[in-house]
Write an enzyme that holds these catalytic residues in place. Sequence first.
Site, PDB file in Angstrom:
ATOM      1  CG  ASP A  59      45.592  64.235  58.622  1.00  0.00           C
ATOM      2  OD1 ASP A  59      45.205  63.197  59.186  1.00  0.00           O
ATOM      3  OD2 ASP A  59      46.053  64.232  57.467  1.00  0.00           O
ATOM      4  CD  GLU A  79      50.613  53.007  44.646  1.00  0.00           C
ATOM      5  OE1 GLU A  79      50.978  54.117  44.225  1.00  0.00           O
ATOM      6  OE2 GLU A  79      49.859  52.253  43.998  1.00  0.00           O
TER       7      GLU A  79
END
Length: 879
Positions: free
Chosen positions: A270, A622
């Site tokens: 990542d 979110e």
Amino acid sequence: MLPVYAGLIATVSVMMGGAAATAQTTPVYMDSSQPVSRRVDDLISKMTLEEKVSQMQNHAAAIPRLHVPEYDWWSEGLHGIARSGYATVFPQAIGLAATWDTPLMHEVATTISTEARAKNAEALRHGNHSIYFGLDIWSPNINIFRDPRWGRGQETYGEDPFLTSRMGVAFVEGLQGNDPHYFKTIATPKHYVVHSGPESTRHVANIDVSPHDLEDTYLPAFRATIKEAHAGSVMCAYNAIDGEPACSNTFLLTDILRKTWGFKGYITSDCGAITDVAEGHKFAPDIEHASAVSVKAGTDTSCGDEYASLTKAVKDGLIPEAQIDQAVKRLFTARFELGLFDPASKVAYARIPFSEDDSVAHRELALHVAEKSMVLLKNDGILPLKKGVKTIAVIGPNAAALSSIEGNYNAIPSHPVLPLAGMEAKFGELAKILYAQGSPYVSELPVPVPRTILHPAKGSTAFGLKGEYFDNIEFAGKPVVTRVDQQVDFDWDVAAPVPGVQASAFSVRWTGTIMPPMLGKYEFSFRREAKDVRVFLDGKQVTEEQAQGKKHSRRAQQFVLDLSDGQPHNLRIDYTHHTPLFDAGISFDWKPPVKAERAEAVEAAKQADVVVAFVGLSPNLEGEEMPVHVDGFDGGDRTEIELPTVQQEMLKAVAATGKPVIVVLMNGSALAVKWAKENAAAVLEAWYPGEEGGAAIANTLAGDNNPAGRLPITFYTGTKELPPFDNYSMANRTYRYFSGTTLWGFGYGLSYSKFKWSDVKLSTEKLTAGEPLTLDAEVENTSAAKGDAVSEIYLKTPASATAPIHSLVGFVRTPLAAHASQHVHVVIDPRSLSTVTGDGKRSIEAGEYTLFVGGAQPGADDNGVTKQFTIVGSKDLPR
């Protein structure tokens, strides 16, 4: 411009009799008739250590002497090809999961990979090798959505390992294609593994996961996408697991992924995760050591520049060059298997025309998928809306917000249909539509300025501002396009705002008047990283000038307008954008007067026959590691799962008028909406539904689409029902282990039709451990409305300390005409009949088992059927 790797013939010099002669030869690595392994070995044998290392970062450098072009491994395709100009935007991943339709998921992924190929070929024709235009797609996100507070749960397929694995396999297979020689694109299941928040601690958190939960919950979907779908790559996570960072975790990457599952592809970190190995987890003393230990564990490329340190790491003896070679071989194997070093005449995927991107057919599919994703949670009979409805009040912060249909990691929609526009298109000829924003998402943060306070000219009754679009950054000459934009809320990332305008250099001027619902001073701002924006009120500039080319900060984009005199004021917004292409777009936002907005919603409700309230969340609240810290939200996650108070109060005020209220939820995670369940006439879960989301919602409310989506997550009654967010134990989590009362359970969803299951037969009532079990049944549409039946099959195993309450082991979505029946045939594989012990051993055990087939979980559907069977013997299963 054709790519240099399409049929390259290299020139080499040879010495003959002391004189230099030139001969033409094709290097082995460019000879498409040779095996890929030989070609890769030949290429790497010609590379220096520095050149090898240059290939191990997400932006792989060009190697001119070997005619190897630059390549960027980072492309996004979660629910459409993202960040690279216009592309089809499907519902967010959680909405895709709500379809409970694996063939449809495969079709979505196939379309995404088609558009990826179309974009890639077009980019290469223009010599563009930049980020987001490659063929390695960093999707799907198959982490288990174990806690509704996680902001990135919207990117997943929900809380269940079986549903996630089935959707994940279909998605990976659709991305990668079915050519026997070439990948269409390469899928990258992520984030391996045991990763689902909190966002605020992901760079330092260590998860001590139990052996049971690892095997029972966190690994199955990854195993399925590797073993069944043969995913070509995997992304490792930020957090540590059992004391070792995910990207340097030998047990997970080498022992399980490569040795046990036989994974042959490449692993990418990542972004910035290799830095975390050293700085976040303190697992290595510096980046050089972190890079070395990560490559040794199996991570082949870093998203970021950390692996630039590997040249020194080899020279310092931290890692042998042979391990660098192994990683680079995996990377180039992927590029060769994508056909990137072969002529387009041999690679059918490379000949997909650019016209396939954002096509009419794909838009129609986006609408179809959005309709399939709708989940009807409550209906007292008000839906479908009757033709006699004369006036509809459309209210709520999600009624006219672009982000509410996009979600995150989104493609760029060329013709987005917002909910308000969808309602007007569907009902506008038969009913009057009254619109009021009604409320912000939360009282502390801005929302897009609504059309109701904007007019294109003084005295005009039309809503919005006049927009003039120029093909230059000086607002020079005649505008290419002049139109009325109902609000200034646009996403133009690597895209031209209108035809005839260059994406790399354009300007837009919006003019008109502004008049708020209540007198006062208001704070306005611009979102989407808008650069070079100037605002004028009554001819006077009210925003500060920025240095040429300097990127605005969020603070610099904020300004206050004094609108206290009760008069409409002339407003002008000048926006320019020029290279780089990324980050184009603008959203004109404000912090609205909450009481005045609520009063407008109440007034609209009083005049209406029915109220449709678009409430919920936003990907601006979110999402991934976000700078949001207000009541109920923290860093992209939620601290409370209840509907924000300001929206709840608006709903109550509107309902107090006595008019029926239809609540449309738009969100990426479960909401505790107890008031809506008890008081609303209907509740429809619409997720972040993609570019055609507004049309899909309106079609559903009108009855032109019969909803049949099912929840892929549990809707809990409140935050108090949840274990601590950072506790990764599955105890009392998800429908499989939660013992409390829910608002709506996993798998729940209503329809305008009624269904009944009958004639259920099992292939045997005594099954030998290790054999599959077959279930056959008849499902009947007992109503006069055509609709889709979703047959859900749950297994209850013999009681044990670690056994779930019950688990999903099969599902089929079946379209049925009115009063029609259909045969359902499901094969339940041996692995789905197994259980996991506390020490992580998976086996099929002897005993009495129960299967349930129906339209929801056992106990939630009286029209379902239960069957018992016995397993004889036992059988251990491999990890």
